[in-house]
Motif scaffolding. Structure first.
Motif, short mmCIF file in Angstrom:
data_model
loop_
_atom_site.label_atom_id
_atom_site.label_comp_id
_atom_site.label_asym_id
_atom_site.label_seq_id
_atom_site.Cartn_x
_atom_site.Cartn_y
_atom_site.Cartn_z
N VAL A 1 0.85 -1.19 0.00
CA VAL A 1 0.00 0.00 0.00
C VAL A 1 0.88 1.24 0.00
CG1 VAL A 1 -1.71 1.30 1.31
CG2 VAL A 1 -1.88 -1.19 1.16
N TRP A 2 0.69 2.09 -0.99
CA TRP A 2 1.49 3.31 -1.15
C TRP A 2 0.69 4.50 -0.61
CZ3 TRP A 2 6.35 3.16 -3.75
CH2 TRP A 2 6.66 1.93 -4.32
N VAL A 3 1.14 5.04 0.51
CA VAL A 3 0.46 6.21 1.08
C VAL A 3 1.27 7.44 0.66
CG1 VAL A 3 -0.49 7.26 3.15
CG2 VAL A 3 -0.25 4.77 3.01
N THR A 4 0.95 7.94 -0.51
CA THR A 4 1.71 9.03 -1.13
C THR A 4 0.75 10.03 -1.76
OG1 THR A 4 1.84 8.05 -3.34
CG2 THR A 4 3.49 7.32 -1.74
N ALA A 5 1.31 11.16 -2.14
CA ALA A 5 0.53 12.16 -2.88
C ALA A 5 0.42 11.80 -4.35
CB ALA A 5 1.17 13.53 -2.72
N GLY A 6 1.35 10.99 -4.84
CA GLY A 6 1.33 10.59 -6.24
C GLY A 6 1.41 11.78 -7.18
N PRO A 7 0.58 11.82 -8.22
CA PRO A 7 0.65 12.92 -9.19
C PRO A 7 0.24 14.27 -8.62
CG PRO A 7 -1.27 11.52 -9.63
CD PRO A 7 -0.44 10.81 -8.60
N GLU A 8 -0.38 14.31 -7.45
CA GLU A 8 -0.79 15.57 -6.83
C GLU A 8 0.33 16.21 -6.01
OE1 GLU A 8 -3.95 17.32 -6.91
OE2 GLU A 8 -3.94 16.07 -8.72
N ALA A 9 1.47 15.53 -5.90
CA ALA A 9 2.57 16.08 -5.10
C ALA A 9 2.98 17.46 -5.59
CB ALA A 9 3.78 15.13 -5.17
N LEU A 10 3.37 18.32 -4.67
CA LEU A 10 3.79 19.66 -5.03
C LEU A 10 5.14 19.61 -5.72
CD1 LEU A 10 2.84 21.80 -1.89
CD2 LEU A 10 1.44 21.15 -3.85
N ARG A 11 5.35 20.56 -6.61
CA ARG A 11 6.64 20.67 -7.29
C ARG A 11 7.56 21.59 -6.49
NH1 ARG A 11 6.22 18.18 -12.11
NH2 ARG A 11 4.08 17.73 -12.81
N ALA A 12 8.86 21.46 -6.76
CA ALA A 12 9.85 22.22 -5.99
C ALA A 12 9.54 23.72 -6.01
CB ALA A 12 11.25 21.95 -6.54
N GLN A 13 9.18 24.26 -7.17
CA GLN A 13 8.89 25.68 -7.27
C GLN A 13 7.65 26.05 -6.46
OE1 GLN A 13 10.86 28.19 -9.04
NE2 GLN A 13 9.64 29.22 -7.48
N GLN A 14 6.65 25.19 -6.46
CA GLN A 14 5.44 25.46 -5.67
C GLN A 14 5.78 25.51 -4.18
OE1 GLN A 14 3.21 22.09 -7.50
NE2 GLN A 14 1.53 23.55 -7.63
N MET A 15 6.66 24.62 -3.74
CA MET A 15 7.05 24.63 -2.33
C MET A 15 7.81 25.89 -1.97
SD MET A 15 7.99 20.66 -1.44
CE MET A 15 8.32 21.11 0.27
N LEU A 16 8.71 26.32 -2.85
CA LEU A 16 9.46 27.55 -2.60
C LEU A 16 8.52 28.75 -2.56
CD1 LEU A 16 12.69 27.10 -4.73
CD2 LEU A 16 12.44 26.90 -2.25
N ASP A 17 7.53 28.76 -3.45
CA ASP A 17 6.55 29.86 -3.44
C ASP A 17 5.77 29.87 -2.13
OD1 ASP A 17 7.37 30.54 -5.99
OD2 ASP A 17 5.69 29.55 -7.00
N LEU A 18 5.41 28.68 -1.64
CA LEU A 18 4.68 28.61 -0.38
C LEU A 18 5.55 29.08 0.79
CD1 LEU A 18 2.22 27.83 1.32
CD2 LEU A 18 3.11 25.49 1.38
N VAL A 19 6.81 28.69 0.80
CA VAL A 19 7.72 29.15 1.85
C VAL A 19 7.83 30.67 1.81
CG1 VAL A 19 10.09 29.12 2.70
CG2 VAL A 19 9.01 26.99 1.95
N SER A 20 7.93 31.22 0.60
CA SER A 20 8.03 32.68 0.45
C SER A 20 6.77 33.36 0.99
CB SER A 20 8.23 33.04 -1.02
OG SER A 20 8.29 34.43 -1.19
N ASP A 21 5.60 32.82 0.64
CA ASP A 21 4.35 33.39 1.13
C ASP A 21 4.25 33.29 2.66
OD1 ASP A 21 3.65 33.92 -1.48
OD2 ASP A 21 2.31 32.18 -1.67
N THR A 22 4.71 32.16 3.20
CA THR A 22 4.65 31.97 4.64
C THR A 22 5.61 32.92 5.35
OG1 THR A 22 4.10 29.63 4.28
CG2 THR A 22 4.81 30.26 6.49
N CYS A 23 6.78 33.15 4.77
CA CYS A 23 7.72 34.12 5.35
C CYS A 23 7.07 35.50 5.42
CB CYS A 23 9.01 34.17 4.53
SG CYS A 23 10.11 32.76 4.80
N ALA A 24 6.38 35.88 4.36
CA ALA A 24 5.69 37.17 4.36
C ALA A 24 4.61 37.21 5.44
CB ALA A 24 5.08 37.43 2.99
N GLU A 25 3.89 36.11 5.60
CA GLU A 25 2.86 36.01 6.64
C GLU A 25 3.46 36.14 8.03
OE1 GLU A 25 -0.48 32.74 8.16
OE2 GLU A 25 0.62 32.42 6.30
#
Length: 364
Positions: free
Chosen positions: A233-257
């Motif tokens: 049983v694979w408990v993963t995000a699969g094709p919905e996983a975030l991409r590296a750039q999306q994660m960096l964008d989220l970190v940037s938004d969180t830093c601003a928050e």
């Protein structure tokens, strides 16, 4: 083994990341016995002190026999997950310890739910296997992955009814970000929050597959409730996983928050790092400790660079179970970032607002 309709579950690794999450998910339908080593486990009503590396799980014959008579299901979460522990300590628990658990499962006439890792599918993507320089890195993902693959083989060879559960990176609770111990990804996220990563050696489109701990715990609980006795049983995000750039964008938004003035790193290819950046700009200009931290980051990110999508088994159980979506993953990662910021006194992180649990189901 008992004949009660309410199964007794022996849980190893009860004080770890998944173990603590499971303790909140299992008690409503199971009687849980936590096998503990040195430290107690406050969340477990029933505890047995033992040792997975000792004969009979470190129990005397009478205690071992009594436990075997009681247990219907074994959930094996205990593992060395620290990439710096070396092959000896890693295999001692992840392989030999799993053999002891499988032997107990056979003696109990029970079913084994063995928690492995989705990254067994990426054993060949470590820097050493790719022929890349490992430098000052103390992190050796290959030792961990070798041990987990060996542990899975132990389970298959044991002949006991067993489900192998393969989660990807486990982050904090989807609602609060809380986790019993910070993991490797937390270290990278903390460096990003503090602006200590000038570059990220990953293609921007690389998938970073992670799942919240509560999703994994509910998936295991659902497997037990369903009476599952075999499968992977694979408990993963699969094709919905975030991409590296999306994660960096989220970190940037969180830093601003959070009110942090943090510069985000530049994304570069691993080849440029190996040919130019590390030997020319870093090797002679960074303190050894900082260089080792950089090389550890190279070791971990190698597992994601242009890697294929993980399979996923989420979304096939009856009821309201649904696959994870990228928006759910984004919200969960934000909570992990906020919890990390609170723990490290970074910025002005709001207190978590506990919402409805994130739904996810599994299929074999």
């Amino acid at each position: 083994m008992t004949s009660s309709s309410r199964p007794t579950v022996l849980l190893t690794g009860a004080s770890g990341v998944l173990g603590t999450a499971l303790l909140t998910e299992l008690p409503s339908s199971c009687d849980v016995v936590a096998l503990i080593h040195e430290c107690g486990c406050p969340g477990a009503a029933q505890q047995v002190r033992g040792d997975l590396t000792a004969p009979r799980l470190g129990l005397n014959r009478a205690a071992y026999a009594d436990l075997a008579r009681r247990v219907d299901v074994v959930v094996h979460c205990a593992a060395v997950t620290d990439f710096t522990k070396g092959p000896g300590a890693t295999h001692a628990l992840n392989e030999a310890g799993t053999r002891a658990v499988a032997e107990f499962t056979a003696d109990a006439g029970a079913v084994l739910h063995h928690v492995s890792t989705a990254f067994v599918a990426r054993n060949e993507l470590t820097r050493s296997r790719l022929g890349r320089e490992t430098g000052e890195a103390g992190a050796r993902p290959e030792d961990y992955l070798d041990s987990k693959r060996a542990g899975e083989q132990v389970v298959r060879d044991s002949g006991v009814p067993a489900v192998i559960v393969r989660p990807s990176i486990v982050i904090g609770d989807s609602r609060t970000g809380e986790i019993s111990a910070f993991q490797g990804l937390h270290g990278i996220l903390l460096m990003l929050l503090r602006g200590l990563m000038p570059l990220v050696p990953l293609p921007a489109a690389s998938l970073i597959d992670f799942v919240p701990q509560d999703v994994v715990a509910r998936s295991v609980a659902a497997l037990i409730a369903d009476g599952r006795r075999a499968g992977e049983v694979w408990v993963t995000a699969g094709p919905e996983a975030l991409r590296a750039q999306q994660m960096l964008d989220l970190v940037s938004d969180t830093c601003a928050e959070l009110g942090l003035s943090t510069l985000m790193p530049r994304i570069v290819g691993a080849d440029m790092v190996d040919r130019l950046i590390r030997p020319v700009f870093l090797a002679g200009g960074l303190p050894k400790r900082a260089l080792r931290r950089f090389d550890d980051m190279l070791a971990m990110t190698a597992l994601f660079a242009d890697a294929p999508v993980f399979p996923t088994s989420l979304g096939q159980l009856a009821g309201e179970q649904q696959p994870l979506t990228s928006s759910q993953l984004t919200a969960a990662l934000r909570q992990t970032l906020l919890h990390l910021a609170r723990a490290k006194n970074l910025g002005n992180a709001p207190e978590p607002t506990v919402a409805r649990p994130m739904a996810a189901g599994v299929s074999a």
